[in-house]
Motif scaffolding. Structure first.
Motif, PDB file in Angstrom:
ATOM      1  N   GLY A 246      27.070 -11.116  22.192  1.00 62.64           N
ATOM      2  CA  GLY A 246      25.875 -11.896  21.895  1.00 62.64           C
ATOM      3  C   GLY A 246      25.206 -12.534  23.091  1.00 62.64           C
ATOM      4  N   ALA A 247      25.895 -12.570  24.236  1.00 64.80           N
ATOM      5  CA  ALA A 247      25.313 -13.159  25.436  1.00 64.80           C
ATOM      6  C   ALA A 247      24.612 -12.087  26.259  1.00 64.80           C
ATOM      7  CB  ALA A 247      26.393 -13.823  26.273  1.00 64.80           C
ATOM      8  N   VAL A 248      23.496 -12.436  26.869  1.00 60.19           N
ATOM      9  CA  VAL A 248      22.767 -11.513  27.748  1.00 60.19           C
ATOM     10  C   VAL A 248      23.444 -11.529  29.111  1.00 60.19           C
ATOM     11  CG1 VAL A 248      20.588 -11.045  28.906  1.00 60.19           C
ATOM     12  CG2 VAL A 248      20.606 -11.733  26.499  1.00 60.19           C
ATOM     13  N   THR A 249      23.882 -10.374  29.563  1.00 62.00           N
ATOM     14  CA  THR A 249      24.672 -10.269  30.792  1.00 62.00           C
ATOM     15  C   THR A 249      24.001  -9.451  31.878  1.00 62.00           C
ATOM     16  OG1 THR A 249      25.821  -8.355  29.866  1.00 62.00           O
ATOM     17  CG2 THR A 249      26.851 -10.530  29.557  1.00 62.00           C
ATOM     18  N   GLY A 250      22.842  -8.873  31.591  1.00 63.27           N
ATOM     19  CA  GLY A 250      22.153  -8.069  32.588  1.00 63.27           C
ATOM     20  C   GLY A 250      20.986  -7.331  31.973  1.00 63.27           C
ATOM     21  N   LYS A 263      23.581  -6.288  36.741  1.00 63.40           N
ATOM     22  CA  LYS A 263      24.317  -7.389  36.145  1.00 63.40           C
ATOM     23  C   LYS A 263      23.720  -8.719  36.569  1.00 63.40           C
ATOM     24  CE  LYS A 263      28.987  -9.273  35.606  1.00 63.40           C
ATOM     25  NZ  LYS A 263      30.421  -9.117  35.940  1.00 63.40           N
ATOM     26  N   ALA A 264      23.650  -9.663  35.624  1.00 66.34           N
ATOM     27  CA  ALA A 264      23.175 -11.029  35.899  1.00 66.34           C
ATOM     28  C   ALA A 264      24.310 -11.984  35.537  1.00 66.34           C
ATOM     29  CB  ALA A 264      21.917 -11.335  35.095  1.00 66.34           C
ATOM     30  N   ARG A 265      25.040 -12.440  36.555  1.00 70.52           N
ATOM     31  CA  ARG A 265      26.234 -13.248  36.285  1.00 70.52           C
ATOM     32  C   ARG A 265      25.909 -14.559  35.570  1.00 70.52           C
ATOM     33  NH1 ARG A 265      27.631 -11.055  41.520  1.00 70.52           N
ATOM     34  NH2 ARG A 265      26.458 -12.769  42.479  1.00 70.52           N
ATOM     35  N   ARG A 266      24.776 -15.167  35.907  1.00 71.43           N
ATOM     36  CA  ARG A 266      24.404 -16.440  35.267  1.00 71.43           C
ATOM     37  C   ARG A 266      23.426 -16.238  34.103  1.00 71.43           C
ATOM     38  NH1 ARG A 266      25.678 -21.034  38.600  1.00 71.43           N
ATOM     39  NH2 ARG A 266      27.429 -20.369  39.875  1.00 71.43           N
ATOM     40  N   GLY A 267      22.504 -15.331  34.268  1.00 73.93           N
ATOM     41  CA  GLY A 267      21.554 -15.125  33.178  1.00 73.93           C
ATOM     42  C   GLY A 267      20.301 -14.393  33.616  1.00 73.93           C
ATOM     43  N   VAL A 268      19.442 -14.123  32.631  1.00 69.56           N
ATOM     44  CA  VAL A 268      18.185 -13.404  32.817  1.00 69.56           C
ATOM     45  C   VAL A 268      17.035 -14.301  32.379  1.00 69.56           C
ATOM     46  CG1 VAL A 268      16.817 -11.402  32.091  1.00 69.56           C
ATOM     47  CG2 VAL A 268      19.298 -11.166  32.448  1.00 69.56           C
ATOM     48  N   VAL A 269      15.986 -14.332  33.179  1.00 76.72           N
ATOM     49  CA  VAL A 269      14.755 -15.035  32.809  1.00 76.72           C
ATOM     50  C   VAL A 269      13.691 -13.984  32.527  1.00 76.72           C
ATOM     51  CG1 VAL A 269      13.006 -16.705  33.484  1.00 76.72           C
ATOM     52  CG2 VAL A 269      15.364 -16.964  34.318  1.00 76.72           C
ATOM     53  N   VAL A 270      13.116 -14.028  31.329  1.00 74.03           N
ATOM     54  CA  VAL A 270      12.092 -13.059  30.935  1.00 74.03           C
ATOM     55  C   VAL A 270      10.734 -13.749  30.973  1.00 74.03           C
ATOM     56  CG1 VAL A 270      11.284 -11.514  29.125  1.00 74.03           C
ATOM     57  CG2 VAL A 270      13.741 -11.814  29.503  1.00 74.03           C
ATOM     58  N   ALA A 271       9.837 -13.225  31.804  1.00 70.00           N
ATOM     59  CA  ALA A 271       8.508 -13.830  31.979  1.00 70.00           C
ATOM     60  C   ALA A 271       7.495 -12.724  32.225  1.00 70.00           C
ATOM     61  CB  ALA A 271       8.527 -14.821  33.150  1.00 70.00           C
ATOM     62  N   THR A 272       7.271 -11.905  31.190  1.00 71.17           N
ATOM     63  CA  THR A 272       6.449 -10.711  31.349  1.00 71.17           C
ATOM     64  C   THR A 272       4.994 -10.881  30.928  1.00 71.17           C
ATOM     65  OG1 THR A 272       7.102  -9.840  29.174  1.00 71.17           O
ATOM     66  CG2 THR A 272       8.490  -9.244  31.047  1.00 71.17           C
ATOM     67  N   GLY A 273       4.577 -12.114  30.619  1.00 75.78           N
ATOM     68  CA  GLY A 273       3.151 -12.352  30.425  1.00 75.78           C
ATOM     69  C   GLY A 273       2.633 -12.315  29.007  1.00 75.78           C
ATOM     70  N   GLY A 274       3.518 -12.340  28.019  1.00 78.16           N
ATOM     71  CA  GLY A 274       3.029 -12.350  26.646  1.00 78.16           C
ATOM     72  C   GLY A 274       2.577 -10.986  26.175  1.00 78.16           C
ATOM     73  N   PHE A 275       1.799 -10.942  25.084  1.00 70.82           N
ATOM     74  CA  PHE A 275       1.461  -9.659  24.444  1.00 70.82           C
ATOM     75  C   PHE A 275      -0.034  -9.466  24.198  1.00 70.82           C
ATOM     76  CE2 PHE A 275       2.294 -12.754  21.099  1.00 70.82           C
ATOM     77  CZ  PHE A 275       1.269 -12.557  20.191  1.00 70.82           C
ATOM     78  N   PRO A 276      -0.938  -9.940  25.063  1.00 68.06           N
ATOM     79  CA  PRO A 276      -2.367  -9.787  24.750  1.00 68.06           C
ATOM     80  C   PRO A 276      -2.826  -8.336  24.624  1.00 68.06           C
ATOM     81  CG  PRO A 276      -2.059 -10.469  27.021  1.00 68.06           C
ATOM     82  CD  PRO A 276      -0.727 -10.611  26.351  1.00 68.06           C
ATOM     83  N   TRP A 277      -2.067  -7.393  25.183  1.00 66.91           N
ATOM     84  CA  TRP A 277      -2.421  -5.982  25.059  1.00 66.91           C
ATOM     85  C   TRP A 277      -1.379  -5.199  24.248  1.00 66.91           C
ATOM     86  CZ3 TRP A 277      -7.072  -4.048  26.290  1.00 66.91           C
ATOM     87  CH2 TRP A 277      -7.897  -4.868  27.075  1.00 66.91           C
ATOM     88  N   ALA A 308      13.552  -9.381  23.786  1.00 61.63           N
ATOM     89  CA  ALA A 308      14.250 -10.641  23.493  1.00 61.63           C
ATOM     90  C   ALA A 308      14.542 -10.741  21.997  1.00 61.63           C
ATOM     91  CB  ALA A 308      13.417 -11.827  23.964  1.00 61.63           C
ATOM     92  N   ARG A 309      13.604 -10.307  21.163  1.00 60.89           N
ATOM     93  CA  ARG A 309      13.851 -10.315  19.716  1.00 60.89           C
ATOM     94  C   ARG A 309      14.984  -9.359  19.353  1.00 60.89           C
ATOM     95  NH1 ARG A 309       7.975  -9.801  16.835  1.00 60.89           N
ATOM     96  NH2 ARG A 309       9.011 -10.685  14.991  1.00 60.89           N
ATOM     97  N   GLU A 310      15.038  -8.206  20.015  1.00 60.50           N
ATOM     98  CA  GLU A 310      16.132  -7.265  19.768  1.00 60.50           C
ATOM     99  C   GLU A 310      17.470  -7.862  20.175  1.00 60.50           C
ATOM    100  OE1 GLU A 310      15.206  -3.611  21.731  1.00 60.50           O
ATOM    101  OE2 GLU A 310      13.461  -3.188  20.457  1.00 60.50           O
ATOM    102  N   ALA A 311      17.428  -8.801  21.131  1.00 65.39           N
ATOM    103  CA  ALA A 311      18.658  -9.457  21.583  1.00 65.39           C
ATOM    104  C   ALA A 311      19.007 -10.672  20.727  1.00 65.39           C
ATOM    105  CB  ALA A 311      18.515  -9.873  23.044  1.00 65.39           C
ATOM    106  N   GLY A 312      18.255 -10.900  19.660  1.00 68.09           N
ATOM    107  CA  GLY A 312      18.583 -11.966  18.730  1.00 68.09           C
ATOM    108  C   GLY A 312      17.683 -13.173  18.770  1.00 68.09           C
ATOM    109  N   ALA A 313      16.711 -13.208  19.688  1.00 70.31           N
ATOM    110  CA  ALA A 313      15.793 -14.341  19.766  1.00 70.31           C
ATOM    111  C   ALA A 313      14.720 -14.221  18.685  1.00 70.31           C
ATOM    112  CB  ALA A 313      15.146 -14.403  21.151  1.00 70.31           C
ATOM    113  N   GLY A 525      22.680 -16.870  28.406  1.00 68.16           N
ATOM    114  CA  GLY A 525      22.204 -15.955  29.427  1.00 68.16           C
ATOM    115  C   GLY A 525      20.761 -15.523  29.286  1.00 68.16           C
ATOM    116  N   LEU A 526      20.032 -16.042  28.290  1.00 65.31           N
ATOM    117  CA  LEU A 526      18.648 -15.606  28.093  1.00 65.31           C
ATOM    118  C   LEU A 526      17.699 -16.794  28.152  1.00 65.31           C
ATOM    119  CD1 LEU A 526      16.592 -13.392  27.529  1.00 65.31           C
ATOM    120  CD2 LEU A 526      17.059 -13.658  25.088  1.00 65.31           C
TER     121      LEU A 526
END
Length: 571
Positions: A246-250, A263-277, A308-313, A525-526
């Motif tokens: 359940g934890a995001v690891t990479g 691999k992301a030992r501490r975590g992943v930051v997702v900042a892809t700009g939203g979904f306007p398109w 992120a939704r597929e990962a449970g968010a 991790g997310l």
């Protein structure tokens, strides 16, 4: 899982090189972590690079110095009077309490320099808690030559923010350029700009290196990424968030034509700009009618949110609007390309412009914020066709201010008329007929508008009635800097549609920018930042800079929180 299963390994992986992503990457690196910054496109900057660049950071250290002492109680009152319960109170409070610290942190550790506006009213200045300045900051001008050869990796600004084919200008610059024949000061400032620009082009730069607005913020963040020797991969789209228990690891990404797992030992930051398109998310979240009218980069299609939704968010709830709206005019060029122009702060508030719906009637205070303008379009459209709406002006207005892509000062416009972008007619009645409106009704609307202009008070919709309205008007026009008549032929019109400058709906997060699952628990991790994080404004738009302010602040918060966490999976 053994190390051999990974192609690379870092403490933190950040997806997306806009303001939120670079803020998170910089903070994590400054706090001692190894960081990889991954960007889908071949340029750095994302939506930030094409934005106006304002950053709303109340309680910053400069507020009192520019004449606007502030307090938490005051700005909290304003947030309650604008955002209210559209976003979780805990997130709103975290933003207000942490934003000033973010500004100080980046000032100390990076090349980011933000300058508070001495006068810039919040968008609802008549609501309790509003401020007339100090809360919004602008990025200081940046010399693109400091990036060296990397200048070409910075996303270019919108062409509409440039003149002469590549010279960036601010509103102040534009005023000087329009007045070069009327004022020695304007002539001097205008010549400085032009000579600098042509010097850059002679030296082989693909555009001017005097970088301002959001492009300056993106450039300063990028310079800081380079200074801190953060690894970054361009042209590398995200394919999957890797998980263990359940934890995001990479992440899995596509780089140089093949899948690579990092691999992301501490975590992943997702900042892809939203979904306007992103068509699927738009159809799920946007009101109708809507269309491909966003001013955000077309690469912002919501992959970060989807994965992120597929990962449970889960998506945030309770928002009042799914996007940050802006009226947009659209030019279809002969070669099939499309140019979109956002009517943000230049033309709508000036005296001599009115907006009408499909019944040729006014429906809005034309000088209101771009967000409120489109909200009024949707409200009017419930009873009268208002998609598109029409901006109307006369000859004098056009020559002084221009309208959208139609430039002032006698510049050529017939190509815009031929392309169907600009309508032009010798009378208002003829203009209405050319637009498919009731010409007589348009004449009557203009006559009423002119009467209001003569008295200097808009009793119908309040154009020029607030400090924010007047801030964007013409200070030399009295008694109302936003209200003037339409009298001199020819008359002009531009169609505007319900565009946006980014999405407000995103992944629900806590005050540490951690993504939440459907039970409200943080997903280990997310982290989310920028427009991938559900808006702390809940789809409201209280002031200039309320997208970049939270992007930087929660990117910073995510980076600090990651640095404080023990590695989730060190297997």
């Amino acid at each position: 899982m053994t190390q051999e299963n990974w192609d690379a390994e870092y403490d933190v992986v950040v997806i997306g090189a806009g303001a939120g992503g670079m803020a998170a990457a910089l903070t994590a690196k400054i706090e001692g972590l190894s960081v990889l910054l991954v960007e889908k496109t071949d340029r750095v900057g994302g939506s930030t690079a094409v934005s106006g660049g304002a950053v709303w950071a109340p309680l910053n250290a400069q507020s009192e110095k520019v004449g606007h002492p502030d307090s938490f109680e005051k700005v909290w009152t304003y947030m309650r009077n604008t955002v209210g319960d559209a976003a979780p109170a805990a997130l709103q409070e975290a933003y207000l309490r942490e934003g000033a610290g973010m500004v100080d942190y980046f000032e100390k550790h990076t090349a980011v320099r933000l300058v508070a506006r001495s006068y810039s009213p919040d968008y609802y200045p008549d609501r309790e808690g509003a401020a007339m300045g100090g809360r919004s900051l602008d990025p200081a001008m940046f010399d693109g030559r400091e990036l060296g050869a990397k200048f070409k990796e910075l996303r270019d600004p919108l062409p509409e923010f440039m003149v002469l084919g590549g010279m960036m200008i601010t509103m102040t610059d534009a005023r000087h350029l329009l007045a070069v024949t009327k004022s020695f000061k304007s002539w001097r400032e205008g010549m400085k700009l032009v000579l600098r620009y042509f010097g850059d082009r002679l030296r082989g730069y693909h555009r001017g290196t005097r970088v301002v607005l959001g492009n300056a913020l993106a450039a300063r963040l990028f310079k800081s990424v380079l200074d801190h020797r953060i690894d970054y991969w361009l042209g590398t789209p995200l394919q999957k968030l890797e998980r263990v228990d359940g934890a995001v690891t990479g992440v899995a990404v596509t780089r140089q034509g093949r899948t690579q797992r990092v691999k992301a030992r501490r975590g992943v930051v997702v900042a892809t700009g939203g979904f306007p398109w992103g068509e699927a998310l738009r159809s799920e979240q946007y009101p109708q009618p809507s269309g491909p009218w966003s001013m955000s980069p077309q690469d912002n299609r919501g992959e970060g949110i989807t994965l992120a939704r597929e990962a449970g968010a889960v998506l945030g709830q309770g928002h009042t609007n799914p996007a940050f709206w802006a009226p947009v005019s659209v030019l279809q060029r002969p070669d099939g390309s499309v140019t979109r122009y956002p009517h943000l702060v230049w033309d709508r508030a000036k005296p001599g412009l009115m907006a009408v719906n499909g019944a040729a009637r006014r429906f809005v205070n034309e000088s209101t914020s771009y967000h409120e303008f489109v909200r009024a379009m949707y409200h009017s459209h419930q009873t009268v066709p208002t998609m598109p709406a029409y901006l109307i002006c006369d000859h004098d207005f056009m020559e002084k201010w221009g309208m959208g892509l139609a430039l002032p000062g006698g510049r050529p416009r017939e190509h815009l008329v031929k392309a169907g972008y600009l309508s032009k007619a010798p009378t208002l009645r003829a203009l209405g007929q050319a637009l498919g409106l009731d010409g007589a009704a348009l004449e009557a609307t203009a006559a009423r508008f002119n009467t209001l202009a003569e008295q200097g008070r808009d009793d119908d919709f309040g154009k020029g009635s607030t400090a924010y309205n007047r801030y964007l008007g013409d200070a030399d026009h009295q008694p109302n800097p936003c209200l003037g008549p339409l009298r001199k032929a020819p008359f002009y019109a531009v169609k505007v549609v319900a565009g946006d400058i980014g999405t407000a709906v995103g992944i629900a997060c806590n005050a540490q920018a951690q993504a939440l699952d459907d039970a409200g628990r943080p997903i280990r991790g997310l982290y989310m930042a920028g427009n991938d994080m559900h808006s702390v404004m809940g789809g409201e738009y209280p002031a200039p800079g309320i997208t970049l302010g939270p992007a930087l602040t929660f990117g910073w918060i995510a980076g600090r929180h990651l640095a404080q966490q023990a590695a989730a999976h060190d297997q």
